[in-house]
Design a protein around this motif. Structure first.
Motif, mmCIF file in Angstrom:
data_model
loop_
_atom_site.group_PDB
_atom_site.id
_atom_site.type_symbol
_atom_site.label_atom_id
_atom_site.label_comp_id
_atom_site.label_asym_id
_atom_site.label_seq_id
_atom_site.Cartn_x
_atom_site.Cartn_y
_atom_site.Cartn_z
ATOM 1 N N THR A 221 0.713 -1.078 -0.289
ATOM 2 C CA THR A 221 -0.110 0.081 0.062
ATOM 3 C C THR A 221 0.795 1.094 -0.059
ATOM 4 O OG1 THR A 221 -1.641 -1.222 1.234
ATOM 5 C CG2 THR A 221 -1.733 1.334 1.341
ATOM 6 N N PHE A 222 2.001 1.404 0.860
ATOM 7 C CA PHE A 222 2.810 2.458 0.904
ATOM 8 C C PHE A 222 3.645 2.671 -0.356
ATOM 9 C CE2 PHE A 222 2.640 1.963 5.574
ATOM 10 C CZ PHE A 222 1.513 2.740 5.831
ATOM 11 N N PRO B 197 2.125 9.407 -4.019
ATOM 12 C CA PRO B 197 0.905 10.003 -4.526
ATOM 13 C C PRO B 197 0.276 10.733 -3.338
ATOM 14 C CG PRO B 197 0.867 7.950 -5.598
ATOM 15 C CD PRO B 197 1.908 7.830 -4.735
ATOM 16 N N PHE B 198 0.254 10.091 -2.202
ATOM 17 C CA PHE B 198 -0.046 10.761 -0.992
ATOM 18 C C PHE B 198 0.655 11.856 -0.632
ATOM 19 C CE2 PHE B 198 -0.421 11.047 3.848
ATOM 20 C CZ PHE B 198 -1.808 11.592 3.929
ATOM 21 N N ALA B 199 1.788 11.820 -0.622
ATOM 22 C CA ALA B 199 2.976 12.999 -0.302
ATOM 23 C C ALA B 199 2.704 14.045 -1.184
ATOM 24 C CB ALA B 199 4.372 12.535 -0.442
ATOM 25 N N LEU B 200 2.564 13.743 -2.672
ATOM 26 C CA LEU B 200 2.167 14.955 -3.635
ATOM 27 C C LEU B 200 0.921 15.787 -3.185
ATOM 28 C CD1 LEU B 200 3.223 13.091 -6.879
ATOM 29 C CD2 LEU B 200 4.430 14.794 -5.940
ATOM 30 N N PHE B 201 0.003 14.845 -2.552
ATOM 31 C CA PHE B 201 -1.399 15.475 -2.501
ATOM 32 C C PHE B 201 -1.164 16.342 -1.190
ATOM 33 C CE2 PHE B 201 -5.015 15.578 0.352
ATOM 34 C CZ PHE B 201 -6.146 15.859 -0.789
ATOM 35 N N SER C 50 -6.954 5.628 -10.568
ATOM 36 C CA SER C 50 -6.861 4.523 -11.686
ATOM 37 C C SER C 50 -5.794 3.401 -10.901
ATOM 38 C CB SER C 50 -5.881 5.126 -12.787
ATOM 39 O OG SER C 50 -5.284 3.922 -13.758
ATOM 40 N N GLY C 51 -5.050 3.858 -10.006
ATOM 41 C CA GLY C 51 -4.178 3.105 -9.216
ATOM 42 C C GLY C 51 -4.937 2.572 -8.034
ATOM 43 N N MET C 52 -5.780 3.061 -7.762
ATOM 44 C CA MET C 52 -6.964 2.528 -6.687
ATOM 45 C C MET C 52 -7.674 1.169 -7.243
ATOM 46 S SD MET C 52 -8.108 5.685 -4.362
ATOM 47 C CE MET C 52 -9.528 4.655 -3.394
ATOM 48 N N PHE C 53 -8.190 1.674 -8.464
ATOM 49 C CA PHE C 53 -9.182 0.460 -9.107
ATOM 50 C C PHE C 53 -8.136 -0.632 -9.527
ATOM 51 C CE2 PHE C 53 -12.661 3.147 -8.749
ATOM 52 C CZ PHE C 53 -13.659 2.240 -8.852
ATOM 53 N N ALA C 54 -6.880 -0.374 -9.780
ATOM 54 C CA ALA C 54 -5.940 -1.346 -10.443
ATOM 55 C C ALA C 54 -5.466 -2.331 -9.103
ATOM 56 C CB ALA C 54 -4.580 -0.741 -10.947
ATOM 57 N N LEU C 55 -5.417 -1.798 -7.911
ATOM 58 C CA LEU C 55 -4.923 -2.319 -7.029
ATOM 59 C C LEU C 55 -5.644 -2.973 -5.786
ATOM 60 C CD1 LEU C 55 -1.743 -3.331 -6.195
ATOM 61 C CD2 LEU C 55 -1.837 -1.274 -4.806
ATOM 62 N N VAL C 56 -7.043 -2.375 -5.938
ATOM 63 C CA VAL C 56 -7.751 -2.384 -4.529
ATOM 64 C C VAL C 56 -8.270 -3.896 -4.251
ATOM 65 C CG1 VAL C 56 -9.802 -1.960 -5.743
ATOM 66 C CG2 VAL C 56 -9.684 -1.720 -3.075
ATOM 67 N N ASN C 57 -8.313 -4.653 -5.201
ATOM 68 C CA ASN C 57 -8.713 -6.033 -5.063
ATOM 69 C C ASN C 57 -7.506 -6.875 -4.691
ATOM 70 O OD1 ASN C 57 -11.410 -5.690 -5.986
ATOM 71 N ND2 ASN C 57 -11.045 -6.064 -8.209
ATOM 72 N N SER D 96 2.360 -5.794 -8.813
ATOM 73 C CA SER D 96 1.445 -4.800 -8.821
ATOM 74 C C SER D 96 1.249 -3.780 -8.019
ATOM 75 C CB SER D 96 0.050 -5.792 -7.984
ATOM 76 O OG SER D 96 -0.069 -7.254 -8.832
ATOM 77 N N ALA D 97 2.004 -3.480 -6.929
ATOM 78 C CA ALA D 97 2.158 -2.130 -6.140
ATOM 79 C C ALA D 97 2.919 -1.189 -6.909
ATOM 80 C CB ALA D 97 2.457 -2.289 -4.935
ATOM 81 N N ALA D 98 4.013 -1.925 -7.583
ATOM 82 C CA ALA D 98 5.071 -0.965 -8.331
ATOM 83 C C ALA D 98 4.452 -0.392 -9.745
ATOM 84 C CB ALA D 98 6.334 -1.828 -8.625
#
Length: 239
Positions: A10-11, A17-21, A120-127, A151-153
């Motif tokens: 997750t990190f 992206p969280f840091a950018l936000f 896009s990243g959330m939908f790609a990785l959430v499952n 998958s995370a990378a």
């Protein structure tokens, strides 16, 4: 091991992206609104892709066709949000606390691209993250133990790519730079189709190529936004 793996992946995917936000968007309400709006437009592209996949019954088993149409829908909605932002710049300038949002057009592109990328990243990785939380999912269904970290990378890569693509895409339409338009669509198609190789567990090949394109696209976006080697050196040395 399942929870450490879950948080680690997750990190990897959403830490940058969280840091950018936090550092570039969270303090400006207008930027937050634009980011959410961009994410909503990406969801609309996903909805249309899903409807098309549902209707095209004979082609459901051919993933490559679904990927191509998904990318084309995403780029269409990237253009739609470009037109909306350009047509509402005066209104945004009137309500924005930080006028750089509209004075520097690349900021609008960056914020909308990050919105595209995060969702896009959330939908790609959430499952994948849901399965990763346990119990005992290392090497899901007998597959490689590299699947999760790969998958995370790749999720991180797609977040960054969408951000870079929007900067290039918006500037390309502002300046009628057709090669850059073609590069955005072409590289998006290539990167998306490249992920299909993960079914054959060719993780090293896909990651190396993926991040090579990410670096190249980042360099193009940096130059498009007015960056130079001198400004990059100042950034690195914190001057």
């Amino acid at each position: 091991m399942t929870l450490p793996e879950f948080f680690g992946c997750t990190f990897i995917a959403f830490g940058p992206p969280f840091a950018l936000f936090v550092f570039t968007i969270a303090n400006d309400p207008v930027r937050i609104i634009i980011l959410i709006a961009a994410a909503f437009f990406w969801l609309l592209s996903l909805l249309l892709s899903s409807i098309l996949w549902f209707v095209m019954v004979p082609l459901r088993d051919i993933l490559a066709i679904g990927v191509v149409f998904s990318v084309l829908f995403q780029e269409c909605f990237r253009y739609i949000i470009y037109r909306i932002l350009r047509s509402t710049e005066q209104g945004l300038h009137a309500v924005a606390e930080d006028t750089r949002v509209t004075d520097n057009k690349h900021i609008l592109a960056y914020v909308s691209g990050l919105g595209f990328g995060i969702i896009s990243g959330m939908f790609a990785l959430v499952n994948v993250l849901a399965d990763m939380s346990g119990p005992g999912t290392m090497g899901l269904k007998g597959g490689s133990e590299l699947f999760f970290i790969t998958s995370a990378a790749q999720a991180l890569s797609i977040v960054l790519l969408h951000t870079f693509w929007s900067v290039i895409f918006f500037n390309a339409f502002d300046t009628n730079n057709y090669p850059h338009m073609g590069y955005v669509v072409g590289s998006h198609l290539f990167v998306s189709l490249l992920t299909l190789l993960n079914a054959s567990e060719l993780y090293s090949a896909t990651l190396v190529i993926n991040y090579g394109i990410t670096i190249l696209t980042g360099v193009i976006a940096f130059r498009v936004a007015g960056g130079t080697s001198r400004s990059f050196k100042k950034f690195i040395t914190c001057q």
